[in-house]
Design an enzyme around this catalytic site. Sequence first.
Site, PDB file in Angstrom:
ATOM      1  N   CYS A 174       0.849  -1.191   0.000  1.00 25.92           N
ATOM      2  CA  CYS A 174       0.000   0.000   0.000  1.00 25.92           C
ATOM      3  C   CYS A 174       0.879   1.234   0.000  1.00 25.92           C
ATOM      4  CB  CYS A 174      -0.865   0.047   1.256  1.00 25.92           C
ATOM      5  SG  CYS A 174      -2.256  -1.060   1.184  1.00 25.92           S
ATOM      6  N   GLU A 231       1.453  -3.806  -5.689  1.00 30.79           N
ATOM      7  CA  GLU A 231       0.372  -4.783  -5.557  1.00 30.79           C
ATOM      8  C   GLU A 231      -0.882  -4.298  -6.291  1.00 30.79           C
ATOM      9  OE1 GLU A 231      -0.075  -6.369  -1.505  1.00 30.79           O
ATOM     10  OE2 GLU A 231      -2.245  -6.276  -1.832  1.00 30.79           O
TER      11      GLU A 231
HETATM   12  N1  ACO Z   1      -5.262  14.047 -10.449  1.00 29.27           N
HETATM   13  C1  ACO Z   1      -4.536  13.866 -11.553  1.00 29.27           C
HETATM   14  N2  ACO Z   1      -3.247  13.402 -11.560  1.00 29.27           N
HETATM   15  C2  ACO Z   1      -2.716  13.087 -10.369  1.00 29.27           C
HETATM   16  C3  ACO Z   1      -3.438  13.242  -9.162  1.00 29.27           C
HETATM   17  C4  ACO Z   1      -4.754  13.761  -9.230  1.00 29.27           C
HETATM   18  N3  ACO Z   1      -5.489  13.973  -8.127  1.00 29.27           N
HETATM   19  N4  ACO Z   1      -2.648  12.865  -8.144  1.00 29.27           N
HETATM   20  C5  ACO Z   1      -1.477  12.452  -8.694  1.00 29.27           C
HETATM   21  N5  ACO Z   1      -1.519  12.599 -10.047  1.00 29.27           N
HETATM   22  C6  ACO Z   1      -0.469  12.250 -11.011  1.00 29.27           C
HETATM   23  C7  ACO Z   1       0.106  13.476 -11.654  1.00 29.27           C
HETATM   24  O1  ACO Z   1       0.595  13.144 -12.929  1.00 29.27           O
HETATM   25  C8  ACO Z   1       1.249  13.814 -10.726  1.00 29.27           C
HETATM   26  O2  ACO Z   1       2.268  14.517 -11.318  1.00 29.27           O
HETATM   27  P1  ACO Z   1       2.137  16.123 -11.473  1.00 29.27           P
HETATM   28  O3  ACO Z   1       1.647  16.663 -10.162  1.00 29.27           O
HETATM   29  O4  ACO Z   1       3.528  16.542 -11.824  1.00 29.27           O
HETATM   30  O5  ACO Z   1       1.155  16.326 -12.579  1.00 29.27           O
HETATM   31  C9  ACO Z   1       1.750  12.421 -10.377  1.00 29.27           C
HETATM   32  O6  ACO Z   1       0.580  11.623 -10.283  1.00 29.27           O
HETATM   33  C10 ACO Z   1       2.538  12.337  -9.101  1.00 29.27           C
HETATM   34  O7  ACO Z   1       2.006  13.179  -8.134  1.00 29.27           O
HETATM   35  P2  ACO Z   1       2.665  13.297  -6.703  1.00 29.27           P
HETATM   36  O8  ACO Z   1       2.436  14.675  -6.197  1.00 29.27           O
HETATM   37  O9  ACO Z   1       4.067  12.814  -6.740  1.00 29.27           O
HETATM   38  O10 ACO Z   1       1.794  12.221  -5.913  1.00 29.27           O
HETATM   39  P3  ACO Z   1       1.045  12.369  -4.520  1.00 29.27           P
HETATM   40  O11 ACO Z   1       1.996  12.772  -3.458  1.00 29.27           O
HETATM   41  O12 ACO Z   1      -0.173  13.171  -4.673  1.00 29.27           O
HETATM   42  O13 ACO Z   1       0.691  10.839  -4.228  1.00 29.27           O
HETATM   43  C11 ACO Z   1      -0.728   8.954  -4.300  1.00 29.27           C
HETATM   44  C12 ACO Z   1       0.071   9.968  -5.126  1.00 29.27           C
HETATM   45  C13 ACO Z   1       0.213   8.254  -3.314  1.00 29.27           C
HETATM   46  C14 ACO Z   1      -1.317   7.904  -5.193  1.00 29.27           C
HETATM   47  C15 ACO Z   1      -1.815   9.765  -3.548  1.00 29.27           C
HETATM   48  O14 ACO Z   1      -2.730  10.251  -4.478  1.00 29.27           O
HETATM   49  C16 ACO Z   1      -2.579   8.982  -2.496  1.00 29.27           C
HETATM   50  O15 ACO Z   1      -2.073   8.749  -1.398  1.00 29.27           O
HETATM   51  N6  ACO Z   1      -3.826   8.607  -2.786  1.00 29.27           N
HETATM   52  C17 ACO Z   1      -4.705   7.935  -1.828  1.00 29.27           C
HETATM   53  C18 ACO Z   1      -4.250   6.532  -1.531  1.00 29.27           C
HETATM   54  C19 ACO Z   1      -4.082   5.721  -2.795  1.00 29.27           C
HETATM   55  O16 ACO Z   1      -4.961   5.663  -3.628  1.00 29.27           O
HETATM   56  N7  ACO Z   1      -2.909   5.058  -2.892  1.00 29.27           N
HETATM   57  C20 ACO Z   1      -2.575   4.190  -4.003  1.00 29.27           C
HETATM   58  C21 ACO Z   1      -3.264   2.880  -3.845  1.00 29.27           C
HETATM   59  S1  ACO Z   1      -2.588   1.642  -4.906  1.00 29.27           S
HETATM   60  C22 ACO Z   1      -1.447   0.835  -3.936  1.00 29.27           C
HETATM   61  O17 ACO Z   1      -1.445   1.050  -2.761  1.00 29.27           O
HETATM   62  C23 ACO Z   1      -0.454  -0.089  -4.553  1.00 29.27           C
END
Ligand code: ACO
Length: 441
Positions: free
Chosen positions: A295, A329
């Site tokens: 996760c 995962e």
């Molecule tokens: N909308 C569109 N694109 C997005 C978004 C969004 N809300 N969030 C991230 N991205 C994309 C973009 O391309 C972004 O790059 P950019 O900001 O330069 O355009 C890129 O992802 C990376 O963004 P970060 O700022 O590095 O990522 P962030 O710190 O926001 O974390 C994460 C991404 C971990 C998936 C976060 O959204 C999160 O914690 N979400 C909730 C929990 C979740 O869903 N986790 C993943 C589950 S899958 C697994 O666990 C294997």
Amino acid sequence: MPTRDTSAEVGTPDVQTGEKSIATIATLRVGVKLYVYHDNSREHRLAEILSIQTRKGTPHYYVHYEEFNKRLDEWVPPTRLDLTKETVGDVGTPEDEEADEDSAETDPKATAARAASAKQSGTSGTPETFSKEHEIEKLRTSGSMTQSAHEISRVRNLSKLQIGKYEVEPWYFSPYPVEYTEEEMVFICEFCLSYFGEERRFQRHRTKCTLMHPPGNEIYRDSAVSFFEIDGRRQRTWCRNLCLLSKCFLDHKTLYYDVDPFLFYIMTTRDEYGCHMIGYFSKEKESAEGYNVACILTLPQYQRHGYGKLLIAFSYELSKREGKLGSPEKPLSDLGLLGYRAYWQDTIVDLLLNNKGLETTIDELASMSAMTTQDVIHTLQNLNMLRYFKGQHVICLTDAILSQKQKQVEKQKIKGKRTLDPELIQWKPPVFTAANRTWNW
Ligand code: ACO
Ligand code: ZN
């Protein structure tokens, strides 16, 4: 498949689930679909009622907008409902109304109806008797709660969290003890992750809590962030508290009450008060499927600042040191997929640019990045970079990719770019005996 509901407990034997009709406030039930005004988009959207609660004599509806992420589910007053359009689903008769008055958070009759219809269509073994406390306890203690069909886990249960200096709204249900669902604010100690419903008790805890960073070894430090490695078996309570907190933002994933088989990598920012958690990823001590992340989460207050990419980059650096290829995962969440796609694209495009036009193979890209060949291939295909030429696959950077890269570089010049310095990672792959991996009774 719409199934005919024959449950004697439901007072509407002649109404079929999935049937269209015009509803009134008096006939609305859990399971009914209707148009609901969505504030942000300023339009009516088709939504399903998941729960009904009477507040100060007025019913409120917890709705899920069809085809939108569950994060957007919310409580709405009757004024947001459009009753002029046809509704879909199990609309009750006005006489049923009486039984709803007791402001049940979840309509038990509707749950019974769902259970009956689920049984008929053979979808899941929903329990026949419904007790909220029992349900939550089961979710707390029985490991997997992936895509739980149970009514209770469909409704967000906490209103607000205070974590350090931030107030955050949970996105999804998390199996905190049931008494916390009544609190307007749940206070989380940002260091030990204990939770409190009462501010006074929380403040008293803060005067006693001595933790200033996650309880593990610091394995990375640069000018901006630190990473800590934590063994689920050694820090069971802390890791369970972390899972509870992260479930508020992870919908589709299993919450493991059994944290022993996992390591947790916590990313923090430092200041004079301590190391504050930005996000983390968990990783199985041994993954049969070759997953290098179980996760992953950036806390909402830190999202969209490049920290997700940093967490992902860190997970691949660990894989490189293990001499393995890794992948997260499955299934990925919507945001997980966006984050990973962005990372994979960046990584591959950078590798190709650094290679200065020399020919590279998919296997070489995989071994340089620790990405699986499958993830490399999918990324190349998605970006339309894989061409078939004279019977061979050729990898080529397209103009579209190059101009996208150019724009990104410009943006990073202004905003700055978060990077990881692999040289600063102080870590060797840990070795576990079978007994160390799991419960040690
Ligand atoms: N909308 C569109 N694109 C997005 C978004 C969004 N809300 N969030 C991230 N991205 C994309 C973009 O391309 C972004 O790059 P950019 O900001 O330069 O355009 C890129 O992802 C990376 O963004 P970060 O700022 O590095 O990522 P962030 O710190 O926001 O974390 C994460 C991404 C971990 C998936 C976060 O959204 C999160 O914690 N979400 C909730 C929990 C979740 O869903 N986790 C993943 C589950 S899958 C697994 O666990 C294997
Ligand atoms: Zn504490």
